[in-house]
Design a protein around this motif. Structure first.
Motif, PDB file in Angstrom:
ATOM      1  N   GLY A   1     -13.741  -2.858  -5.473  1.00  0.00           N
ATOM      2  CA  GLY A   1     -13.383  -1.522  -5.877  1.00  0.00           C
ATOM      3  C   GLY A   1     -12.056  -1.526  -6.600  1.00  0.00           C
ATOM      4  O   GLY A   1     -11.388  -2.556  -6.731  1.00  0.00           O
ATOM      5  N   ILE A   2     -11.683  -0.371  -7.051  1.00  0.00           N
ATOM      6  CA  ILE A   2     -10.405  -0.164  -7.725  1.00  0.00           C
ATOM      7  C   ILE A   2      -9.643   0.907  -6.956  1.00  0.00           C
ATOM      8  O   ILE A   2     -10.210   1.937  -6.585  1.00  0.00           O
ATOM      9  N   VAL A   3      -8.369   0.675  -6.717  1.00  0.00           N
ATOM     10  CA  VAL A   3      -7.536   1.652  -6.021  1.00  0.00           C
ATOM     11  C   VAL A   3      -7.336   2.860  -6.933  1.00  0.00           C
ATOM     12  O   VAL A   3      -6.873   2.724  -8.065  1.00  0.00           O
ATOM     13  N   ALA A   4      -7.700   4.050  -6.433  1.00  0.00           N
ATOM     14  CA  ALA A   4      -7.466   5.287  -7.163  1.00  0.00           C
ATOM     15  C   ALA A   4      -6.127   5.890  -6.763  1.00  0.00           C
ATOM     16  O   ALA A   4      -5.478   6.566  -7.545  1.00  0.00           O
ATOM     17  N   GLY A   5      -5.704   5.621  -5.544  1.00  0.00           N
ATOM     18  CA  GLY A   5      -4.441   6.150  -5.049  1.00  0.00           C
ATOM     19  C   GLY A   5      -4.321   5.867  -3.568  1.00  0.00           C
ATOM     20  O   GLY A   5      -5.252   5.382  -2.935  1.00  0.00           O
ATOM     21  N   VAL A   6      -3.152   6.193  -3.022  1.00  0.00           N
ATOM     22  CA  VAL A   6      -2.903   6.057  -1.595  1.00  0.00           C
ATOM     23  C   VAL A   6      -2.358   7.392  -1.135  1.00  0.00           C
ATOM     24  O   VAL A   6      -1.571   8.014  -1.841  1.00  0.00           O
ATOM     25  N   GLY A   7      -2.806   7.842   0.052  1.00  0.00           N
ATOM     26  CA  GLY A   7      -2.377   9.137   0.566  1.00  0.00           C
ATOM     27  C   GLY A   7      -0.892   9.376   0.348  1.00  0.00           C
ATOM     28  O   GLY A   7      -0.081   8.523   0.675  1.00  0.00           O
ATOM     29  N   GLU A   8      -0.561  10.523  -0.225  1.00  0.00           N
ATOM     30  CA  GLU A   8       0.836  10.791  -0.565  1.00  0.00           C
ATOM     31  C   GLU A   8       1.684  11.126   0.643  1.00  0.00           C
ATOM     32  O   GLU A   8       2.897  11.097   0.583  1.00  0.00           O
ATOM     33  N   ASP A   9       1.028  11.466   1.736  1.00  0.00           N
ATOM     34  CA  ASP A   9       1.749  11.650   2.994  1.00  0.00           C
ATOM     35  C   ASP A   9       0.896  11.072   4.109  1.00  0.00           C
ATOM     36  O   ASP A   9      -0.181  10.577   3.868  1.00  0.00           O
TER      37      ASP A   9
ATOM     38  N   GLU B   1      -5.304  -1.107  -9.346  1.00  0.00           N
ATOM     39  CA  GLU B   1      -5.407  -2.483  -8.831  1.00  0.00           C
ATOM     40  C   GLU B   1      -6.799  -2.724  -8.246  1.00  0.00           C
ATOM     41  O   GLU B   1      -7.325  -1.907  -7.509  1.00  0.00           O
ATOM     42  N   ARG B   2      -7.379  -3.862  -8.583  1.00  0.00           N
ATOM     43  CA  ARG B   2      -8.685  -4.232  -8.026  1.00  0.00           C
ATOM     44  C   ARG B   2      -8.494  -4.895  -6.664  1.00  0.00           C
ATOM     45  O   ARG B   2      -7.535  -5.618  -6.451  1.00  0.00           O
ATOM     46  N   PHE B   3      -9.457  -4.650  -5.779  1.00  0.00           N
ATOM     47  CA  PHE B   3      -9.434  -5.278  -4.467  1.00  0.00           C
ATOM     48  C   PHE B   3     -10.859  -5.601  -4.051  1.00  0.00           C
ATOM     49  O   PHE B   3     -11.823  -5.117  -4.634  1.00  0.00           O
ATOM     50  N   GLU B   4     -10.966  -6.425  -3.013  1.00  0.00           N
ATOM     51  CA  GLU B   4     -12.274  -6.827  -2.510  1.00  0.00           C
ATOM     52  C   GLU B   4     -12.207  -6.944  -0.995  1.00  0.00           C
ATOM     53  O   GLU B   4     -11.258  -7.523  -0.456  1.00  0.00           O
ATOM     54  N   ILE B   5     -13.191  -6.394  -0.308  1.00  0.00           N
ATOM     55  CA  ILE B   5     -13.309  -6.601   1.132  1.00  0.00           C
ATOM     56  C   ILE B   5     -14.004  -7.941   1.302  1.00  0.00           C
ATOM     57  O   ILE B   5     -15.113  -8.135   0.815  1.00  0.00           O
ATOM     58  N   ILE B   6     -13.328  -8.885   1.963  1.00  0.00           N
ATOM     59  CA  ILE B   6     -13.886 -10.232   2.052  1.00  0.00           C
ATOM     60  C   ILE B   6     -14.460 -10.564   3.420  1.00  0.00           C
ATOM     61  O   ILE B   6     -15.226 -11.503   3.544  1.00  0.00           O
ATOM     62  N   ALA B   7     -14.109  -9.784   4.453  1.00  0.00           N
ATOM     63  CA  ALA B   7     -14.670 -10.035   5.784  1.00  0.00           C
ATOM     64  C   ALA B   7     -14.432  -8.832   6.681  1.00  0.00           C
ATOM     65  O   ALA B   7     -13.476  -8.080   6.485  1.00  0.00           O
ATOM     66  N   GLU B   8     -15.330  -8.680   7.665  1.00  0.00           N
ATOM     67  CA  GLU B   8     -15.176  -7.656   8.688  1.00  0.00           C
ATOM     68  C   GLU B   8     -15.347  -8.323  10.041  1.00  0.00           C
ATOM     69  O   GLU B   8     -16.239  -9.148  10.220  1.00  0.00           O
ATOM     70  N   SER B   9     -14.498  -7.971  10.976  1.00  0.00           N
ATOM     71  CA  SER B   9     -14.618  -8.522  12.334  1.00  0.00           C
ATOM     72  C   SER B   9     -15.854  -7.963  13.004  1.00  0.00           C
ATOM     73  O   SER B   9     -16.242  -6.825  12.760  1.00  0.00           O
ATOM     74  N   GLN B  10     -16.452  -8.767  13.855  1.00  0.00           N
ATOM     75  CA  GLN B  10     -17.629  -8.329  14.603  1.00  0.00           C
ATOM     76  C   GLN B  10     -17.349  -8.477  16.086  1.00  0.00           C
ATOM     77  O   GLN B  10     -16.699  -9.434  16.477  1.00  0.00           O
ATOM     78  N   PRO B  11     -17.767  -7.619  16.955  1.00  0.00           N
ATOM     79  CA  PRO B  11     -18.444  -6.366  16.650  1.00  0.00           C
ATOM     80  C   PRO B  11     -17.440  -5.283  16.295  1.00  0.00           C
ATOM     81  O   PRO B  11     -16.244  -5.416  16.555  1.00  0.00           O
ATOM     82  N   GLY B  12     -17.899  -4.243  15.708  1.00  0.00           N
ATOM     83  CA  GLY B  12     -17.058  -3.084  15.432  1.00  0.00           C
ATOM     84  C   GLY B  12     -16.434  -3.040  14.057  1.00  0.00           C
ATOM     85  O   GLY B  12     -16.037  -1.998  13.595  1.00  0.00           O
ATOM     86  N   GLY B  13     -16.293  -4.170  13.383  1.00  0.00           N
ATOM     87  CA  GLY B  13     -15.778  -4.180  12.028  1.00  0.00           C
ATOM     88  C   GLY B  13     -14.291  -3.881  11.882  1.00  0.00           C
ATOM     89  O   GLY B  13     -13.841  -3.469  10.821  1.00  0.00           O
TER      90      GLY B  13
ATOM     91  N   PHE C   1      -5.067  -9.629   3.173  1.00  0.00           N
ATOM     92  CA  PHE C   1      -4.436  -8.875   4.244  1.00  0.00           C
ATOM     93  C   PHE C   1      -5.491  -8.394   5.219  1.00  0.00           C
ATOM     94  O   PHE C   1      -6.625  -8.122   4.828  1.00  0.00           O
ATOM     95  N   ALA C   2      -5.121  -8.257   6.478  1.00  0.00           N
ATOM     96  CA  ALA C   2      -5.973  -7.622   7.474  1.00  0.00           C
ATOM     97  C   ALA C   2      -5.531  -6.173   7.605  1.00  0.00           C
ATOM     98  O   ALA C   2      -4.343  -5.890   7.765  1.00  0.00           O
ATOM     99  N   LEU C   3      -6.486  -5.260   7.507  1.00  0.00           N
ATOM    100  CA  LEU C   3      -6.204  -3.833   7.653  1.00  0.00           C
ATOM    101  C   LEU C   3      -7.068  -3.259   8.758  1.00  0.00           C
ATOM    102  O   LEU C   3      -8.247  -3.592   8.868  1.00  0.00           O
ATOM    103  N   ARG C   4      -6.481  -2.399   9.558  1.00  0.00           N
ATOM    104  CA  ARG C   4      -7.278  -1.624  10.498  1.00  0.00           C
ATOM    105  C   ARG C   4      -8.023  -0.561   9.701  1.00  0.00           C
ATOM    106  O   ARG C   4      -7.539  -0.093   8.683  1.00  0.00           O
ATOM    107  N   ARG C   5      -9.164  -0.161  10.178  1.00  0.00           N
ATOM    108  CA  ARG C   5      -9.928   0.867   9.465  1.00  0.00           C
ATOM    109  C   ARG C   5      -9.139   2.166   9.342  1.00  0.00           C
ATOM    110  O   ARG C   5      -9.243   2.862   8.346  1.00  0.00           O
ATOM    111  N   ARG C   6      -8.345   2.502  10.353  1.00  0.00           N
ATOM    112  CA  ARG C   6      -7.558   3.742  10.256  1.00  0.00           C
ATOM    113  C   ARG C   6      -6.511   3.644   9.146  1.00  0.00           C
ATOM    114  O   ARG C   6      -6.166   4.634   8.538  1.00  0.00           O
ATOM    115  N   GLU C   7      -5.999   2.438   8.866  1.00  0.00           N
ATOM    116  CA  GLU C   7      -5.071   2.255   7.745  1.00  0.00           C
ATOM    117  C   GLU C   7      -5.826   2.375   6.424  1.00  0.00           C
ATOM    118  O   GLU C   7      -5.352   3.007   5.487  1.00  0.00           O
ATOM    119  N   ALA C   8      -7.008   1.766   6.369  1.00  0.00           N
ATOM    120  CA  ALA C   8      -7.796   1.776   5.136  1.00  0.00           C
ATOM    121  C   ALA C   8      -8.215   3.189   4.737  1.00  0.00           C
ATOM    122  O   ALA C   8      -8.425   3.458   3.556  1.00  0.00           O
TER     123      ALA C   8
END
Length: 75
Positions: free
Chosen positions: A1-9, A34-46, A58-65
């Motif tokens: 995907g391509i980043v469109a933006g990040v929450g302003e607050d 900026e282009r990015f790619e999801i390369i792996a998800e933890s199992q179970p729960g992702g 980078f590792a991101l929590r879903r709530r951060e993403a």
């Protein structure tokens, strides 16, 4: 995907640390266009997910993403 933006607050994260998370995402390269790619998800729960942006991974929590606005790329 391509980043469109990040929450302003931090409102999208519903807590006082939201603005800190948004700043971290911007600092590691989640900027519009900026282009990015999801390369792996933890199992179970992702959670967390591994993301490649630029030349780094980078590792991101879903709530951060959730703070990242994405444009889908056509394949």
């Amino acid at each position: 995907g391509i980043v469109a933006g990040v929450g302003e607050d931090g409102a999208v994260l519903d807590d006082e640390t939201g603005a800190t998370v948004v700043m971290r995402l911007i600092e590691i390269g989640f900027v519009p266009g900026e282009r990015f790619e999801i390369i792996a998800e933890s199992q179970p729960g992702g959670d967390p997910i591994a993301v490649r942006i630029g030349g780094s991974c980078f590792a991101l929590r879903r709530r951060e993403a959730r703070a990242i606005q994405v444009l889908a790329e056509r394949r």
